[in-house]
Design an enzyme around this catalytic site. Structure first.
Site, PDB file in Angstrom:
ATOM      1  N   ASP A 168      -2.730  -8.389  11.677  1.00  0.00           N
ATOM      2  CA  ASP A 168      -4.066  -8.822  11.265  1.00  0.00           C
ATOM      3  C   ASP A 168      -4.596 -10.011  12.061  1.00  0.00           C
ATOM      4  OD1 ASP A 168      -4.189  -6.895   9.163  1.00  0.00           O
ATOM      5  OD2 ASP A 168      -2.786  -8.127   8.043  1.00  0.00           O
ATOM      6  N   ARG A 174       2.310  -4.540  16.894  1.00  0.00           N
ATOM      7  CA  ARG A 174       0.918  -4.112  16.697  1.00  0.00           C
ATOM      8  C   ARG A 174      -0.025  -5.221  17.173  1.00  0.00           C
ATOM      9  NH1 ARG A 174       1.305  -2.828  10.405  1.00  0.00           N
ATOM     10  NH2 ARG A 174       2.162  -4.940  10.548  1.00  0.00           N
ATOM     11  N   HIS A 183      -2.034  -8.818   2.042  1.00  0.00           N
ATOM     12  CA  HIS A 183      -1.719  -7.554   2.733  1.00  0.00           C
ATOM     13  C   HIS A 183      -2.898  -7.219   3.664  1.00  0.00           C
ATOM     14  CE1 HIS A 183       0.120  -3.778   3.497  1.00  0.00           C
ATOM     15  NE2 HIS A 183      -0.170  -3.121   2.399  1.00  0.00           N
ATOM     16  N   HIS A 238       5.439 -12.575   7.820  1.00  0.00           N
ATOM     17  CA  HIS A 238       5.636 -11.187   7.373  1.00  0.00           C
ATOM     18  C   HIS A 238       6.856 -11.126   6.467  1.00  0.00           C
ATOM     19  CE1 HIS A 238       6.048  -6.799   7.493  1.00  0.00           C
ATOM     20  NE2 HIS A 238       4.762  -6.816   7.801  1.00  0.00           N
ATOM     21  N   SER A 264       0.832  -1.215   0.000  1.00  0.00           N
ATOM     22  CA  SER A 264       0.000   0.000   0.000  1.00  0.00           C
ATOM     23  C   SER A 264       0.862   1.257   0.000  1.00  0.00           C
ATOM     24  CB  SER A 264      -0.968  -0.001   1.193  1.00  0.00           C
ATOM     25  OG  SER A 264      -0.287  -0.203   2.400  1.00  0.00           O
TER      26      SER A 264
HETATM   27  N1  CMX Z   1       1.011 -19.563   6.173  1.00  0.00           N
HETATM   28  C1  CMX Z   1       1.478 -20.489   5.301  1.00  0.00           C
HETATM   29  N2  CMX Z   1       2.573 -20.312   4.548  1.00  0.00           N
HETATM   30  C2  CMX Z   1       3.240 -19.158   4.730  1.00  0.00           C
HETATM   31  C3  CMX Z   1       2.846 -18.175   5.643  1.00  0.00           C
HETATM   32  C4  CMX Z   1       1.663 -18.406   6.353  1.00  0.00           C
HETATM   33  N3  CMX Z   1       1.162 -17.493   7.208  1.00  0.00           N
HETATM   34  N4  CMX Z   1       3.713 -17.148   5.576  1.00  0.00           N
HETATM   35  C5  CMX Z   1       4.628 -17.476   4.639  1.00  0.00           C
HETATM   36  N5  CMX Z   1       4.349 -18.687   4.142  1.00  0.00           N
HETATM   37  C6  CMX Z   1       5.005 -19.385   3.029  1.00  0.00           C
HETATM   38  C7  CMX Z   1       4.922 -18.511   1.799  1.00  0.00           C
HETATM   39  O1  CMX Z   1       3.649 -18.654   1.153  1.00  0.00           O
HETATM   40  C8  CMX Z   1       6.069 -19.036   0.985  1.00  0.00           C
HETATM   41  O2  CMX Z   1       5.676 -20.256   0.419  1.00  0.00           O
HETATM   42  P1  CMX Z   1       6.167 -20.695  -1.057  1.00  0.00           P
HETATM   43  O3  CMX Z   1       7.644 -20.859  -0.932  1.00  0.00           O
HETATM   44  O4  CMX Z   1       5.430 -21.963  -1.295  1.00  0.00           O
HETATM   45  O5  CMX Z   1       5.776 -19.585  -1.983  1.00  0.00           O
HETATM   46  C9  CMX Z   1       7.122 -19.348   2.062  1.00  0.00           C
HETATM   47  O6  CMX Z   1       6.381 -19.505   3.298  1.00  0.00           O
HETATM   48  C10 CMX Z   1       8.142 -18.247   2.248  1.00  0.00           C
HETATM   49  O7  CMX Z   1       7.476 -17.034   2.483  1.00  0.00           O
HETATM   50  P2  CMX Z   1       8.151 -15.861   3.370  1.00  0.00           P
HETATM   51  O8  CMX Z   1       9.397 -15.454   2.678  1.00  0.00           O
HETATM   52  O9  CMX Z   1       8.250 -16.265   4.792  1.00  0.00           O
HETATM   53  O10 CMX Z   1       7.029 -14.733   3.323  1.00  0.00           O
HETATM   54  P3  CMX Z   1       6.768 -13.668   2.179  1.00  0.00           P
HETATM   55  O11 CMX Z   1       7.642 -12.487   2.440  1.00  0.00           O
HETATM   56  O12 CMX Z   1       6.855 -14.294   0.829  1.00  0.00           O
HETATM   57  O13 CMX Z   1       5.246 -13.307   2.433  1.00  0.00           O
HETATM   58  C11 CMX Z   1       3.316 -12.775   3.703  1.00  0.00           C
HETATM   59  C12 CMX Z   1       4.832 -12.528   3.543  1.00  0.00           C
HETATM   60  C13 CMX Z   1       2.802 -11.824   4.751  1.00  0.00           C
HETATM   61  C14 CMX Z   1       2.641 -12.498   2.373  1.00  0.00           C
HETATM   62  C15 CMX Z   1       3.109 -14.246   4.144  1.00  0.00           C
HETATM   63  O14 CMX Z   1       3.697 -14.449   5.408  1.00  0.00           O
HETATM   64  C16 CMX Z   1       1.632 -14.629   4.203  1.00  0.00           C
HETATM   65  O15 CMX Z   1       1.086 -15.032   3.177  1.00  0.00           O
HETATM   66  N6  CMX Z   1       0.984 -14.519   5.395  1.00  0.00           N
HETATM   67  C17 CMX Z   1      -0.451 -14.758   5.492  1.00  0.00           C
HETATM   68  C18 CMX Z   1      -1.224 -13.551   4.994  1.00  0.00           C
HETATM   69  C19 CMX Z   1      -1.089 -12.385   5.933  1.00  0.00           C
HETATM   70  O16 CMX Z   1      -1.255 -12.504   7.151  1.00  0.00           O
HETATM   71  N7  CMX Z   1      -0.828 -11.197   5.393  1.00  0.00           N
HETATM   72  C20 CMX Z   1      -0.797  -9.939   6.184  1.00  0.00           C
HETATM   73  C21 CMX Z   1       0.621  -9.382   6.369  1.00  0.00           C
HETATM   74  C22 CMX Z   1       0.571  -8.084   7.134  1.00  0.00           C
HETATM   75  C23 CMX Z   1      -0.090  -7.020   6.337  1.00  0.00           C
HETATM   76  O17 CMX Z   1       0.440  -6.626   5.300  1.00  0.00           O
HETATM   77  O18 CMX Z   1      -1.177  -6.573   6.721  1.00  0.00           O
END
Ligand code: CMX
Length: 446
Positions: free
Chosen positions: A372, A326, A270, A317, A240
């Protein structure tokens, strides 16, 4: 000129030579390296943006203008009898970098009261949206609709010096921020209350007025203040913030930029994760028929989600490598005000169950909860059950941080953002070169 704008003017005058010097004398100093993995991996951790509004340390969490969130909550002035500080004080802090006193807060309150009236046509556009529109779509549309008010766009058309960009952007930012509680609560009234809205109370502050217009009793005013403050900024690289910055770099005005940032926030990885957390929790709640699951039942549910190829919403994250402060601040609030809430107890149990499972699964770099994971249950507890609306709350808070960033972007004359792309073939050539250097970078969340 208002005192806030005067102060901002002085700060900008102090900051401009620093940027000028860096650019002119040190423009060729190397800041960072980029690996193939980073190029293919969403540019994680590459240091290529600059902001002084906030900084995110992977282990400590966010600081606003050098202050941790507990310090922000403790030191910003609070309304009489309120547990949480004025959002107006946060606006002063983010814009100027100075912790405000009561007088400074009063000035922002006055500014917002002068600017809070929403033009009729915005209500009409919201009214004309189809009933099944997602609240974030309506939110972005409402902000886009207001674009015709843009002071910056009018000034630009008339011919404006680049040194005055920030001033016109400031006017747009103050005008938009003052209207956010009305926009948000009218969207809620329209989508979920047959358009029956509660009129603003101009004597109330940003958070208090929001709670009043939502029709939710105390301490929801403090919940609102806490939410808007916690969600305001998270440095510049998140989707964002970065989208807002990118769009604004082409001199699209603040309304266009904030509408874009809202669209970025509306993705489930996000900001939309807050509604996803609730959806996911309620599914389990229904399965358990309201009983608190045992650790084993909870673990099974988490594994089932992972095994079906979905993420655990509210966990992980891109930068943080520990529990999001938070999350912790909201948890403290929940422990104080709603410890027996069944969904809060689900959230608390997840805090014990999820991290070891994510570690065992071995994919997520950060197994800890983010903002979140906790935010929706508090809204749910106070009667805001339409969880599709939760990301609008995030967006109202986030708009405040992005407004501050965009004013500073224009004040420091940051140019059009234009990174370079290459083809896969070019990347292979670089990667396959026997003399290619390998990075020693380890994941630190940066
Ligand atoms: N559940 C399951 N798998 C997860 C995970 C979770 N909560 N968080 C990361 N992973 C997985 C990723 O999908 C990725 O898998 P692949 O290798 O198969 O693609 C792997 O672990 C590595 O990811 P990462 O480097 O740890 O995390 P990223 O920087 O790629 O992604 C985020 C960060 C937030 C998108 C991810 O942790 C996620 O999808 N979390 C759940 C959604 C969420 O809560 N989003 C809100 C974030 C805060 C915000 O912006 O508001």
């Amino acid at each position: 000129m208002s005192r806030l704008k005067d102060k901002l003017y002085d700060k900008i005058e102090q900051q401009r030579p620093r940027i000028n010097k860096l650019n002119k004398e040190f423009g060729d100093v190397i800041v960072d390296e980029v690996t193939v993995g980073q190029l293919l991996g969403g540019v994680r951790g590459v240091k290529c943006l600059i902001t002084d509004i906030s900084y995110l340390d992977p282990f400590e969490g966010i600081r606003y203008r050098g202050y941790t969130l507990p310090e922000v909550i403790e030191q910003l002035p609070k309304p009489k009898g309120g547990e949480m500080p004025y959002v107006e004080g946060l606006v002063h802090l983010l814009l100027t970098g100075e912790m405000p006193g009561d007088k400074e807060v009063e000035e922002v309150l006055d500014e917002f009261q002068k600017r809070r009236i929403l033009p009729r046509y915005v209500y009409e556009v919201i009214d004309s949206m189809p009933c099944c529109s997602h609240p974030m779509t309506v939110f972005a549309t409402a902000v886009m609709t207001l674009q015709r008010e843009s002071f910056f766009a009018k000034k630009y058309k008339g011919g404006i010096s680049k040194w005055e960009y920030w001033d016109a952007t400031y006017e747009d930012a103050m005008n938009l921020m003052a209207k956010l509680p009305e926009i948000g609560t009218y969207i809620y009234a329209k989508l979920y209350r047959d358009g029956k809205r509660i009129q603003q109370n101009p004597a109330l502050d940003f958070g208090g007025n929001f709670a009043h217009m939502m029709g939710i009793a105390k301490p929801y005013d403090d919940v609102s203040r806490l939410y808007f403050i916690l969600h305001a900024d998270h440095e510049s690289g998140n989707v964002s913030a970065h989208t807002g910055h990118l769009v604004s770099s082409s001199l699209s005005d603040l309304y266009l930029s904030i509408a874009s940032m809202i669209n970025g926030l509306a993705g489930p990885l996000h900001g939309l994760a807050n509604q996803e957390v609730l959806r996911w929790l309620l599914e389990l709640y229904d399965k358990m028929e309201g009983k608190i699951p045992t650790d084993d039942e909870m673990s099974q549910y988490v594994w089932d989600t992972l095994n079906s190829g979905q993420v655990i919403p509210g966990y992980g994250h891109a930068v943080l490598r520990k529990t999001d402060p938070r999350y912790s601040l909201q948890r403290e609030f929940a422990l104080k005000h709603m410890p027996d809430d069944p969904l809060f107890q689900y959230v608390d149990k997840l805090y014990k169950v999820v991290p070891p499972i994510l570690v065992e699964q071995g994919k997520a770099k950060n197994p800890w909860p983010n903002v979140d994971a906790q935010s929706g249950v508090i809204q749910w507890h106070y009667g805001l059950r339409e969880y599709d609306f939760y990301t609008v709350l995030f967006g109202i808070g986030r708009a405040i941080g992005i407004c501050a960033n965009l004013i500073w972007d224009r004040a420091l004359l940051y140019p059009l953002e234009r990174p370079k792309s290459i083809t896969t073939e070019m990347l292979e050539k670089i990667a396959f070169d026997p003399k290619a250097k390998r990075s020693k970078k380890k994941d630190s969340g940066e």
